[in-house]
Design an enzyme around this catalytic site. Sequence first.
Site, mmCIF file in Angstrom:
data_model
loop_
_atom_site.group_PDB
_atom_site.id
_atom_site.type_symbol
_atom_site.label_atom_id
_atom_site.label_comp_id
_atom_site.label_asym_id
_atom_site.label_seq_id
_atom_site.Cartn_x
_atom_site.Cartn_y
_atom_site.Cartn_z
ATOM 1 N N LYS A 1 -33.784 -31.769 7.561
ATOM 2 C CA LYS A 1 -32.335 -31.683 7.741
ATOM 3 C C LYS A 1 -31.661 -32.545 6.676
ATOM 4 O O LYS A 1 -31.930 -33.746 6.582
ATOM 5 C CB LYS A 1 -31.935 -32.164 9.138
ATOM 6 C CG LYS A 1 -32.611 -31.363 10.249
ATOM 7 C CD LYS A 1 -32.124 -31.794 11.619
ATOM 8 C CE LYS A 1 -32.790 -30.967 12.713
ATOM 9 N NZ LYS A 1 -32.269 -31.283 14.048
ATOM 10 N N LEU B 1 -33.632 -22.461 7.070
ATOM 11 C CA LEU B 1 -33.643 -22.144 8.493
ATOM 12 C C LEU B 1 -32.241 -21.970 9.051
ATOM 13 O O LEU B 1 -32.045 -21.303 10.064
ATOM 14 C CB LEU B 1 -34.377 -23.237 9.274
ATOM 15 C CG LEU B 1 -35.889 -23.325 9.033
ATOM 16 C CD1 LEU B 1 -36.462 -24.540 9.730
ATOM 17 C CD2 LEU B 1 -36.574 -22.063 9.511
ATOM 18 N N ASP C 1 -26.711 -35.012 24.904
ATOM 19 C CA ASP C 1 -26.382 -33.601 24.680
ATOM 20 C C ASP C 1 -27.549 -32.701 25.065
ATOM 21 O O ASP C 1 -27.937 -31.809 24.323
ATOM 22 C CB ASP C 1 -26.004 -33.379 23.214
ATOM 23 C CG ASP C 1 -25.228 -32.082 23.004
ATOM 24 O OD1 ASP C 1 -24.695 -31.551 23.995
ATOM 25 O OD2 ASP C 1 -25.157 -31.608 21.860
ATOM 26 N N MET D 1 -24.321 -31.104 11.087
ATOM 27 C CA MET D 1 -24.772 -32.215 10.269
ATOM 28 C C MET D 1 -25.061 -31.789 8.842
ATOM 29 O O MET D 1 -24.823 -32.533 7.900
ATOM 30 C CB MET D 1 -26.017 -32.850 10.875
ATOM 31 C CG MET D 1 -26.419 -34.154 10.184
ATOM 32 S SD MET D 1 -27.944 -34.851 10.844
ATOM 33 C CE MET D 1 -29.164 -33.852 10.003
ATOM 34 N N GLY D 2 -25.596 -30.600 8.639
ATOM 35 C CA GLY D 2 -25.942 -30.171 7.299
ATOM 36 C C GLY D 2 -26.850 -28.958 7.315
ATOM 37 O O GLY D 2 -26.858 -28.173 8.258
ATOM 38 N N ALA E 1 -27.873 -23.758 9.169
ATOM 39 C CA ALA E 1 -26.941 -24.845 8.911
ATOM 40 C C ALA E 1 -26.236 -25.178 10.203
ATOM 41 O O ALA E 1 -26.120 -24.345 11.101
ATOM 42 C CB ALA E 1 -25.938 -24.459 7.833
ATOM 43 N N VAL F 1 -30.657 -27.012 7.085
ATOM 44 C CA VAL F 1 -32.011 -27.206 7.604
ATOM 45 C C VAL F 1 -32.958 -26.306 6.817
ATOM 46 O O VAL F 1 -32.717 -25.102 6.683
ATOM 47 C CB VAL F 1 -32.100 -26.870 9.109
ATOM 48 C CG1 VAL F 1 -33.492 -27.190 9.631
ATOM 49 C CG2 VAL F 1 -31.046 -27.639 9.886
#
Length: 624
Positions: free
Chosen positions: A43, A21, A138, A26-27, A23, A29
């Site tokens: 994730k 999906l 956020d 955090m990393g 990035a 997806v």
Amino acid sequence: MEPLNAEDPVSIGPFRLLGRLGAGGMGRVFLARSAGGRTVAVKVVHAELAARDEFRRRFAREVAALEQVGGTGTAPVLGSDTAAESPWVAVGYVPGPSLRAVVGDEFGPLPAATVRTLASGLARALTHVHAAGLVHRDLKPSNVLLTVDGPRIIDFGIARAVETVTDGGLTSTGAVVGSPGFMSPEQVRGEKLTAASDIFCLGSVLVYAATGQAPFGTADSGVHATMFRIAHDEPDLGDLPAELAGLVRACLAKDPAARPTATELVETITVADPWLPAEVLARLGRHAARVLEAEATTSAGATDGTAGPGRPGDPTPPPAPTARKRRHRGLIAAATALVVAAAATLTYVFWLDQDPGTGGDKQKNRAAGQTGEVSARPSGIVAAAFLGAWEGVQSGSADHPRETARIEIGQGAAGSKVAVYVQVSEERLCMGRSRLVSADEDKVVLGESDVTTSVPAQRCTPAAHQTLTLRSPDVLEWSSGAAKATFRKARTGTSVVPEPLLGRWKMENDPLIYGRNRDRYSDEVTITQGPVGAAVLRRVHVYPRTDDEGNETSESLVCTFTAILAGTGTPLVVGPSTAVPDASDRGCERADISGYLAVDRFKGRERLLVFPMMDGEPGEYYRV
């Protein structure tokens, strides 16, 4: 959605991966499916974050807290392994595009009735978030997804774990986490956040939903300038429908105590059904068909052994081709029917806002006149070379400054207040805004100014006319009357304090000076992350009280001071320290001298030097 590549795993935990999906910070997806057939987004944490024990601890705490929120108005946590070599978390696959994509790219500003229902849905979700002891921190348009049956909030908690680690691992209330343009005043100032902070951010999101613009402008005019407006200026609600004005103004109250709670909003806002405009519903249906087709193709490739070059096929035997085709056509037809009828929730839709770090172009394919969190350069007359922050020494030297100045220039037309300035001398810090008189490729002239911050109070006068002349891409000449100085490009943003300075530092008492009572004296400094204008230095000084004759008594005096960040160069500049009333004993209400900070090593240990902005020896503190 993109296909998996040869380096991607086939499964993570109990979830079989279907595709990529995207990035983010955090990393990576992935789109995945559980053994029971539920579609999820998994994730997986970047290796460099996973290697940090502090991040793992925070990640585990945040995931545990998220699990308490449940799935009401949020993406529910469906599985996780925070102790894995590559920690991961699986959340529900939310059916809908982001508010940013709908307003900025697809549809434009939403009707007032839709915005009111959006407010109710987000407030309902926040009641569950706040009940779990969390603050989102956020809330912005790209973290709000729209579905047929209401909005969903995503990406909270975990983002805080990433931010606090990447900003130096601090957990103090001075760390600033958030997105410029959609922060609360207390976030901008680096203060402790409560649920009321999310309500302010909610108000900003509602303005964006109704007008296509953030109420305090965008970072195009300068990050610090945007945050300055959030803390000091009234919101721009000129294009807001009148029926939303009362709701929005209540949420955007500068005083957190004056804002309504999420529960109060839920109880007072009326909602529409169906809540989304017909055109948006139709777009959801078309996107549902595209995603389902891509998902079915990926699933077919995985089951017939054609998942990609060098990839093993899924060991599960594939269904008969005719059955698979019938299922595929049925899913697409069902999704389209759901949207047309607006009677149920879509099952497999996910609209991903590409992260800037992945190389995506958020401006690509944007129609003329459309708005979003990323926009073209606003209209104005300031040359691009001047935009940003500049700092210089007006008295003293670069190593030992006596007076410093900083100015951050944003974009704007003649007559607008495009510049935020900070001036520091021995006993005073002054912040304010300056109005643009004229600008060309080589020179910017600033005129009328006003004072917004004075330390000590009521000691500052507005800055005089200022002229900035560009000498090179990184150097400009500042002049005001007969005074002149050289300014250089400076850091800007919400995290400008160098990492080596962050943390707790303590002064070591020399027994030759303090004698046998040295344990009664304590002097500690804590430096936290934050933007210029935030109180990033906190000092706690404990020492014995004295009587009228100067003799020590058995009582101790506790004095807590804070100092505002005024410059981001080397050394770092802070304004005069002022006492924190709620954390200081009577007798501490004095303002201290401005100063500058540097770190070195002494006898193999890290040492913080706090210099007064005058002739004098620095205070020496060692890392705790």
